[in-house]
Scaffold this motif. Sequence first.
Motif, PDB file in Angstrom:
ATOM      1  N   THR A 115       0.897  -1.157  -0.184  1.00  0.00           N
ATOM      2  CA  THR A 115       0.058   0.162   0.163  1.00  0.00           C
ATOM      3  C   THR A 115       0.839   1.278  -0.110  1.00  0.00           C
ATOM      4  N   ASP A 116       2.078   1.171   0.212  1.00  0.00           N
ATOM      5  CA  ASP A 116       2.803   2.361   0.624  1.00  0.00           C
ATOM      6  C   ASP A 116       4.339   2.204   0.413  1.00  0.00           C
ATOM      7  N   TYR A 117       5.291   3.069   0.350  1.00  0.00           N
ATOM      8  CA  TYR A 117       6.467   3.222   0.307  1.00  0.00           C
ATOM      9  C   TYR A 117       7.451   2.181  -0.830  1.00  0.00           C
ATOM     10  N   LEU A 118       6.547   1.911  -1.805  1.00  0.00           N
ATOM     11  CA  LEU A 118       7.121   1.319  -2.946  1.00  0.00           C
ATOM     12  C   LEU A 118       7.988   1.933  -3.644  1.00  0.00           C
ATOM     13  N   HIS A 119       8.230   3.353  -3.525  1.00  0.00           N
ATOM     14  CA  HIS A 119       9.313   4.203  -4.090  1.00  0.00           C
ATOM     15  C   HIS A 119      10.666   4.182  -3.539  1.00  0.00           C
ATOM     16  N   LEU A 120      10.769   3.293  -2.507  1.00  0.00           N
ATOM     17  CA  LEU A 120      11.944   3.196  -1.585  1.00  0.00           C
ATOM     18  C   LEU A 120      12.730   2.005  -1.694  1.00  0.00           C
ATOM     19  N   PRO A 121      13.601   1.888  -2.675  1.00  0.00           N
ATOM     20  CA  PRO A 121      14.490   0.637  -2.700  1.00  0.00           C
ATOM     21  C   PRO A 121      14.712  -0.105  -1.568  1.00  0.00           C
ATOM     22  N   GLN A 122      14.966   0.359  -0.466  1.00  0.00           N
ATOM     23  CA  GLN A 122      15.339  -0.443   0.882  1.00  0.00           C
ATOM     24  C   GLN A 122      14.204  -1.100   1.305  1.00  0.00           C
ATOM     25  N   TYR A 123      12.972  -0.635   1.065  1.00  0.00           N
ATOM     26  CA  TYR A 123      11.900  -1.196   1.557  1.00  0.00           C
ATOM     27  C   TYR A 123      11.349  -2.277   0.514  1.00  0.00           C
ATOM     28  N   VAL A 124      11.623  -2.121  -0.648  1.00  0.00           N
ATOM     29  CA  VAL A 124      10.995  -3.024  -1.614  1.00  0.00           C
ATOM     30  C   VAL A 124      12.051  -4.433  -1.800  1.00  0.00           C
ATOM     31  N   GLU A 125      13.534  -4.112  -1.109  1.00  0.00           N
ATOM     32  CA  GLU A 125      14.268  -5.240  -1.209  1.00  0.00           C
ATOM     33  C   GLU A 125      13.884  -6.372  -0.071  1.00  0.00           C
ATOM     34  N   LYS A 126      13.274  -5.511   0.944  1.00  0.00           N
ATOM     35  CA  LYS A 126      12.685  -6.544   2.080  1.00  0.00           C
ATOM     36  C   LYS A 126      11.668  -7.112   1.835  1.00  0.00           C
ATOM     37  N   LYS A 162       0.670   5.279 -10.819  1.00  0.00           N
ATOM     38  CA  LYS A 162       1.659   5.932  -9.624  1.00  0.00           C
ATOM     39  C   LYS A 162       2.809   6.750 -10.310  1.00  0.00           C
ATOM     40  N   HIS A 163       3.495   7.233  -9.289  1.00  0.00           N
ATOM     41  CA  HIS A 163       4.724   7.908  -9.804  1.00  0.00           C
ATOM     42  C   HIS A 163       5.567   6.996 -10.315  1.00  0.00           C
ATOM     43  N   GLU A 164       6.786   7.506 -11.156  1.00  0.00           N
ATOM     44  CA  GLU A 164       7.516   6.988 -12.018  1.00  0.00           C
ATOM     45  C   GLU A 164       8.467   6.094 -11.092  1.00  0.00           C
ATOM     46  N   ALA A 165       8.709   6.532 -10.046  1.00  0.00           N
ATOM     47  CA  ALA A 165       9.721   5.692  -9.083  1.00  0.00           C
ATOM     48  C   ALA A 165       8.916   4.597  -8.554  1.00  0.00           C
ATOM     49  N   ILE A 166       7.807   4.282  -8.245  1.00  0.00           N
ATOM     50  CA  ILE A 166       6.801   3.276  -7.973  1.00  0.00           C
ATOM     51  C   ILE A 166       6.820   2.308  -8.886  1.00  0.00           C
ATOM     52  N   VAL A 167       6.382   2.800 -10.138  1.00  0.00           N
ATOM     53  CA  VAL A 167       6.461   2.017 -11.499  1.00  0.00           C
ATOM     54  C   VAL A 167       7.866   1.318 -11.644  1.00  0.00           C
ATOM     55  N   LYS A 168       8.755   2.178 -11.486  1.00  0.00           N
ATOM     56  CA  LYS A 168      10.163   1.223 -11.732  1.00  0.00           C
ATOM     57  C   LYS A 168      10.383   0.239 -10.563  1.00  0.00           C
ATOM     58  N   SER A 169      10.280   0.391  -9.277  1.00  0.00           N
ATOM     59  CA  SER A 169      10.529  -0.416  -8.288  1.00  0.00           C
ATOM     60  C   SER A 169       9.671  -1.679  -8.392  1.00  0.00           C
ATOM     61  N   THR A 170       8.455  -1.496  -8.759  1.00  0.00           N
ATOM     62  CA  THR A 170       7.507  -2.431  -8.932  1.00  0.00           C
ATOM     63  C   THR A 170       7.902  -3.482 -10.100  1.00  0.00           C
ATOM     64  N   HIS A 171       8.413  -2.870 -11.163  1.00  0.00           N
ATOM     65  CA  HIS A 171       8.687  -3.545 -12.475  1.00  0.00           C
ATOM     66  C   HIS A 171      10.172  -4.138 -12.096  1.00  0.00           C
ATOM     67  N   ASP A 172      10.859  -3.700 -11.314  1.00  0.00           N
ATOM     68  CA  ASP A 172      12.240  -4.394 -11.298  1.00  0.00           C
ATOM     69  C   ASP A 172      11.943  -5.414 -10.095  1.00  0.00           C
ATOM     70  N   LEU A 173      10.783  -5.277  -9.280  1.00  0.00           N
ATOM     71  CA  LEU A 173      10.741  -6.381  -8.332  1.00  0.00           C
ATOM     72  C   LEU A 173       9.940  -7.488  -9.159  1.00  0.00           C
ATOM     73  N   LEU A 174       9.152  -7.312 -10.105  1.00  0.00           N
ATOM     74  CA  LEU A 174       8.660  -8.660 -10.926  1.00  0.00           C
ATOM     75  C   LEU A 174       9.658  -9.180 -11.751  1.00  0.00           C
ATOM     76  N   ALA A 175      10.716  -8.267 -12.243  1.00  0.00           N
ATOM     77  CA  ALA A 175      11.682  -9.028 -13.244  1.00  0.00           C
ATOM     78  C   ALA A 175      12.566  -9.592 -12.245  1.00  0.00           C
ATOM     79  N   LYS A 176      12.654  -9.385 -11.101  1.00  0.00           N
ATOM     80  CA  LYS A 176      13.704 -10.177 -10.433  1.00  0.00           C
ATOM     81  C   LYS A 176      12.930 -11.531  -9.884  1.00  0.00           C
ATOM     82  N   LEU A 177      11.782 -11.340  -9.420  1.00  0.00           N
ATOM     83  CA  LEU A 177      10.932 -12.722  -9.118  1.00  0.00           C
ATOM     84  C   LEU A 177      10.606 -13.664 -10.171  1.00  0.00           C
ATOM     85  N   ALA A 178      10.632 -12.971 -11.545  1.00  0.00           N
ATOM     86  CA  ALA A 178      10.231 -13.822 -12.835  1.00  0.00           C
ATOM     87  C   ALA A 178      11.092 -15.197 -12.606  1.00  0.00           C
TER      88      ALA A 178
END
Length: 260
Positions: A118-129, A158-174
């Motif tokens: 729901t929040d903080y997806l623009h922060l790499p340290q949060y998405v990493e965990k 959402k903001h571009e930073a959130i889009v990037k973080s989410t796409h990065d997350l999906l690419a890693k999980l793939a």
Amino acid sequence: VTEHMAGLTEEQLKKETKVETRNDTLSGLIKTLKMILQRAPSDKKTLLQGVEILHLELILKLIKTSSFNGKMNALNELNRLITPFLFNRRQHMDTDSITSEDLACWLKDQAIVNTLLTDYLHLPQYVEKLDKVLRFLIHEDKLTITDIDVIWDAQIDKHEAIVKSTHDLLAKLAWVLTPDLLDAIFVRFQRSWETASHKTKEKLLELMGRLAEDDKEGVISDKVLQVLWILITGDDSSTDIIDLALSTHIKILNYIYSHD
């Protein structure tokens, strides 16, 4: 002690976690309680299970706080619980008081994925965990197509930073997703493409390229190529978007053939 800890309010927990650090205050307290209960004359297993439930309840309270530091501390605690199962492939902790199945079911029952997205997806340290929590659910076969939808929806409009973080997350999980979950990503991609803006289509194509990167087995890249070809031959997007899709298609083909 357990009654006092269980009774901590959200406000008290926020005060205790006002600084996000790597200290293990909560884990330390739980560990101490377990050491004391190890000397209990009887019903040791039930008492230890009670402490584990308390630990999870406190983590849940932290996750549900509006505080970033609270959520980060909760993720730290979850990562500590998950790591022995995820990397050592153990089904039980040392105390045998909680299993990987117990933990995975608890995460699902409490809809932790929904709350964490729901929040903080623009922060790499949060998405990493967050990544480790999702990997654990995949490892335990508890991540569902609905969860993939929740992850995908977290970046829409959402903001571009959130889009990037989410796409990065999906690419890693793939690389660790089951075929059904991977297909779910492609389904959402195609649905999003139908109404996407020019800029969003560029980001979606970038994601497709990321999904196919370093795919030596060809499992993911074959699916990406199929989806891109559908777009190239049947889409009414602008010429530059079609050219970009074709360029991505060619790059993937070149990569595949160069590694044969």
